[in-house]
Design an enzyme around this catalytic site. Structure first.
Site, short mmCIF file in Angstrom:
data_model
loop_
_atom_site.label_atom_id
_atom_site.label_comp_id
_atom_site.label_asym_id
_atom_site.label_seq_id
_atom_site.Cartn_x
_atom_site.Cartn_y
_atom_site.Cartn_z
N PRO A 188 53.06 -1.15 86.49
CA PRO A 188 52.18 -0.85 85.34
C PRO A 188 53.20 0.07 84.21
O PRO A 188 53.68 1.05 84.58
CB PRO A 188 51.06 -0.13 85.83
N ALA A 236 48.45 0.38 82.23
CA ALA A 236 47.25 1.27 82.24
C ALA A 236 45.95 0.91 81.18
O ALA A 236 46.42 0.87 80.31
CB ALA A 236 47.58 2.47 82.20
N GLN A 253 45.53 -2.67 85.94
CA GLN A 253 45.35 -1.27 86.17
C GLN A 253 44.10 -0.61 85.36
O GLN A 253 44.21 -0.48 84.23
CB GLN A 253 46.60 -0.46 85.99
N HIS A 299 44.10 3.39 89.01
CA HIS A 299 45.15 4.17 88.60
C HIS A 299 44.75 5.75 89.23
O HIS A 299 44.14 6.55 88.72
CB HIS A 299 45.43 4.46 87.11
N TYR A 327 46.69 11.50 85.84
CA TYR A 327 45.53 10.97 85.28
C TYR A 327 44.18 11.44 86.11
O TYR A 327 44.25 12.04 86.99
CB TYR A 327 45.45 9.57 84.90
N ARG A 377 60.39 11.64 93.98
CA ARG A 377 61.91 11.34 93.71
C ARG A 377 62.20 10.09 93.36
O ARG A 377 62.40 9.33 93.53
CB ARG A 377 62.79 11.43 94.84
N GLY A 431 61.89 4.55 90.93
CA GLY A 431 63.08 4.68 90.15
C GLY A 431 64.05 3.57 90.31
O GLY A 431 65.20 3.79 90.11
N ARG A 451 61.68 -0.34 84.27
CA ARG A 451 62.62 -0.44 83.20
C ARG A 451 63.45 -1.50 83.37
O ARG A 451 63.85 -2.14 82.22
CB ARG A 451 63.61 0.90 83.02
#
Length: 363
Positions: A23, A57, A99, A172, A177, A266, A296, A319
């Site tokens: 998401p 989201a 989501q 979510h 949140y 991490r 990541g 990304r």
């Protein structure tokens, strides 16, 4: 064949690979929170046969958060607009989950229709500035009857998502949140049945899961968690115990849940170096169903493939999937990846959204 490109049953679908679009908030909806044709094209581009996409989201109510040009799933215009997205993904034989989102204290009253005060588990503000450039506001603690109403909003959002053609929904429960604000001891100082010990702080999350499962079925329901993450002032005094309890309760009550999606704290790897620390292993040992890891991996694709090989996890990419609409094929063939342009992540135009080239083509 490597594990990341092997089939897996997830919900009612059999996926053909384990490369997942995670998401990603992108602010391409209308000011009225209605998805646009840009979003239709964006998700269509990233769909693949037997692949899983998870949407950005999406607000479950007009008061669930006032992020300008983030989408909603609480009225008929939004449902009809989302149908165009799900139809486009299904044309390419992909699966797509929506989501469900309540932002809680992370929003601003100035973004609510009548400047309603933001809400949370407790009256604890986030430090720093919000998206309007002002200090984060002190939220109003939700009353128990209001908590019950929000649980119903999650269930209604799930029903609306299925009406819009989604294959399932992801709650979510991560990234600071509302659901996460109840889970973490640093943001939840309540003294009623929703605060204090782990069993109480996780009550809201588990009630939301119960309600969504009742509304649309376990095989169409999932949730995302981010244990130990400090984004938006999240802090918990007993991370492993808290999320192990959550995972155990879900395994006990809803073993057929579509999947659990965990974000590793991490979460910004750099380069292709390996890291022996796996903070998600305690939860992976408890949960017997499909497990999505996010950590990541856009800057560490070799590690992502290795983790899938070791654990069988589905791997969520952010990304890298923004910049590479054909990411599964690029990973499968070891093709070079496009570089992402961070400056266009949160704009409102096609640039940096639907104009990234497929492999072998040019803009």
């Amino acid at each position: 064949m490597s594990a990341i490109f092997s089939p897996i049953k997830l919900g009612k679908a059999v996926l053909q690979h384990r490369v997942v679009l995670c998401p990603l908030t992108r602010f391409r909806a209308t000011p009225e929170a209605v998805p646009t044709d840009l979003q239709v094209e964006y998700y269509k581009q990233r769909a693949s046969e037997g692949g899983l996409l998870i949407t950005e989201a999406t607000f479950i109510d007009i008061l669930a958060g006032g992020y300008p040009r983030a989408p909603g799933i609480y009225n008929q215009d939004q449902i009809e607009a989302w149908k165009k997205v799900t139809d486009a993904v299904h044309e390419k034989k992909g699966s797509i989950y929506l989501q469900l989102w309540h932002a809680g204290r992370t929003s601003s009253k100035y973004l609510n229709p009548n400047q309603e005060q933001v809400v949370s588990a407790s009256d604890i503000a986030i430090t720093g500035k919000n998206m309007t450039g002002d200090d984060y506001e002190v939220p109003r603690p939700l009353e128990i009857n209001e908590i019950k109403d929000i649980v119903k909003q999650f269930a209604n959002g799930a029903k609306n998502a299925i009406e819009a053609g989604f294959d399932g929904v992801e709650i979510h429960g991560a990234n600071g949140y509302l659901v996460d604000q109840f889970i973490n001891s640093g943001s939840n100082k309540r003294t009623d049945i929703y605060g204090g010990p782990i069993e109480n702080r996780t009550r809201f999350a588990l009630e939301v899961i119960d309600a969504v499962v009742e509304a649309v079925g376990a095989e169409r329901s999932a949730i995302r968690f981010s244990p130990g993450e400090d984004f938006q002032d999240m802090k918990d005094e007993s991370v492993v115990e808290t999320w192990s309890y959550l995972t155990s309760e879900i395994q006990k009550k809803h073993p057929n849940l579509s999947y659990l999606h965990f974000v590793e704290a991490r979460s910004d790897k750099v380069g292709e170096e390996s890291n022996d620390v796996d903070t998600l292993e305690p939860y992976r040992k408890i949960w017997k169903g499909p497990f999505i890891s996010a950590s990541g991996f856009s800057n560490s694709t070799k590690e992502a493939i290795a983790l899938a090989e070791k654990t069988g996890d589905l791997i969520a990419f952010g990304r890298a999937f923004i910049a590479n609409p054909d990411l599964p094929e690029r990973l499968r063939n070891n093709w070079e990846l496009n570089k992402y342009d961070r400056s266009t992540f949160y704009t409102n135009e096609a640039t940096g959204y639907t104009d990234y080239p497929f492999y072998g083509t040019k803009n």
